[in-house]
Design an enzyme around this catalytic site. Sequence first.
Site, mmCIF file in Angstrom:
data_model
loop_
_atom_site.group_PDB
_atom_site.id
_atom_site.type_symbol
_atom_site.label_atom_id
_atom_site.label_comp_id
_atom_site.label_asym_id
_atom_site.label_seq_id
_atom_site.Cartn_x
_atom_site.Cartn_y
_atom_site.Cartn_z
ATOM 1 N N ASP A 10 0.837 -1.202 0.000
ATOM 2 C CA ASP A 10 0.000 0.000 0.000
ATOM 3 C C ASP A 10 0.877 1.261 0.000
ATOM 4 O O ASP A 10 1.981 1.252 -0.544
ATOM 5 C CB ASP A 10 -0.970 -0.059 1.188
ATOM 6 N N SER A 11 0.400 2.322 0.597
ATOM 7 C CA SER A 11 1.145 3.597 0.528
ATOM 8 C C SER A 11 2.520 3.500 1.176
ATOM 9 O O SER A 11 3.442 4.221 0.781
ATOM 10 C CB SER A 11 0.346 4.717 1.194
ATOM 11 N N ILE A 12 2.676 2.610 2.143
ATOM 12 C CA ILE A 12 3.971 2.513 2.830
ATOM 13 C C ILE A 12 5.003 1.904 1.870
ATOM 14 O O ILE A 12 6.196 2.137 2.001
ATOM 15 C CB ILE A 12 3.827 1.711 4.144
ATOM 16 N N HIS A 186 2.447 6.465 8.584
ATOM 17 C CA HIS A 186 3.511 6.365 7.571
ATOM 18 C C HIS A 186 4.881 6.556 8.223
ATOM 19 O O HIS A 186 4.991 7.034 9.351
ATOM 20 C CB HIS A 186 3.259 7.388 6.460
#
Lengths: 242, 242
Positions: A10-12, A186
């Site tokens: 995902d965004s990480i 994050h």
Amino acid sequence: MRPQIVLFGDSITQQSFGSAGWGAALADAYCRKADVLLRGYGGYNTRWALFLLHHIFPLDNSNPPVATTIFFGANDAALFGRTSERQHVPVEEYGDNLKIMRLSPTMLVVLITPPPVDEDGRMEYAKSLYGEKAMKLPERTNEMTGVYARQCIETAKDLGVPFIDLWSKMQETEGWQKKFLSDGLHLTEEGNAVVHKEVVEVFSVAGLSSEEMPYDFPHHSQIDAKNPEKTFQQQQCLARPL
Amino acid sequence: MRPQIVLFGDSITQQSFGSAGWGAALADAYCRKADVLLRGYGGYNTRWALFLLHHIFPLDNSNPPVATTIFFGANDAALFGRTSERQHVPVEEYGDNLKIMRLSPTMLVVLITPPPVDEDGRMEYAKSLYGEKAMKLPERTNEMTGVYARQCIETAKDLGVPFIDLWSKMQETEGWQKKFLSDGLHLTEEGNAVVHKEVVEVFSVAGLSSEEMPYDFPHHSQIDAKNPEKTFQQQQCLARPL
């Protein structure tokens, strides 16, 4: 063909080539040895990621990746009934989806648990964006994310693949909330360094240590400057295309 | 298949995924849109790099890269008769080699000149490594590297491809010697930022702006959470592989 390492998450993962990112550091560590391909999809949970699976890992690929990190769960663990509930996936389904993502027994698959959640950090971040209109209750809790982390570990054990328990690992360090997380979720530069170190370690244990992989072409000091053809012929490189 | 951008060059390319590197920043800017492949070979000049050319750019590639940066010259310009003379390539041959590297008119090729050389920085660096045994004269001069930079620009003009005159660009800034160069030759974080900015600009002018390229898959906010199949079918993604 150079070996490929895919970072799926995902965004990480998506942000992992940003400033001091763990993905970029991995590409640097494996330079001239393997390509590190970024397949991070911000906001995605495992349910949605499954739709991408056979695009990213085509079944007819004659040269499949040697290794893949699978790093989901932060969105699946979003709480039902809170502001991010559309991303929520029940924990059993999360585990089932991770199992589906392990496509091939010949590809090294490393499951990474979501990092811990700093609920205060999430609230502060929301307030910085939305002021008084910000959510009054965090959309993720560390406790619930821990449930997903344990599911991830159980799944890895069932599959017999290596895992990184990032959720526990980070919480071993005092002040992890601000040290490793920029907005409660994050990664900071130091948080990225933790992930990088863990991935390098797992890859090494699995026999994919960068140090032990060959260079794709000779180191410049090994090139016979008077007769470079000789060096490159020995290395099975093509003759000079003139 | 996702578009590919290849970074082909010497150590200044090889190190571009290091701390705040220009290559990593490019991969970050193009994330979910294009893969940035690192093909940097420390110490290589254009003569040696030609041996790798058809390995990196196979002639039978059905999916060739959309763009390539070609960033050599720092080693070609090493002075004959000094400590790095084995890397020296005459300037005419350097130009001829660059021409050979432009394999296809359909692939955007961007030629980058070597950065300027800080001779004092080179000497200090050598001394820090070898003490009294260090070279007494620099193995590269800024003046000679400038000759190669001009050759690179002339070649780009002959070919009709875009170029980045890094040698001149960096010297426009006061204190470029220490601001942009870590050892008189390689890039500091600020030097990396200059290269990144220039590459992004040239790519944008050539129609490869990251902003204008489509995401490979839907942004998470566009996914119909109640009926994700619908979203992914519209995007021509495969049905869920269950």
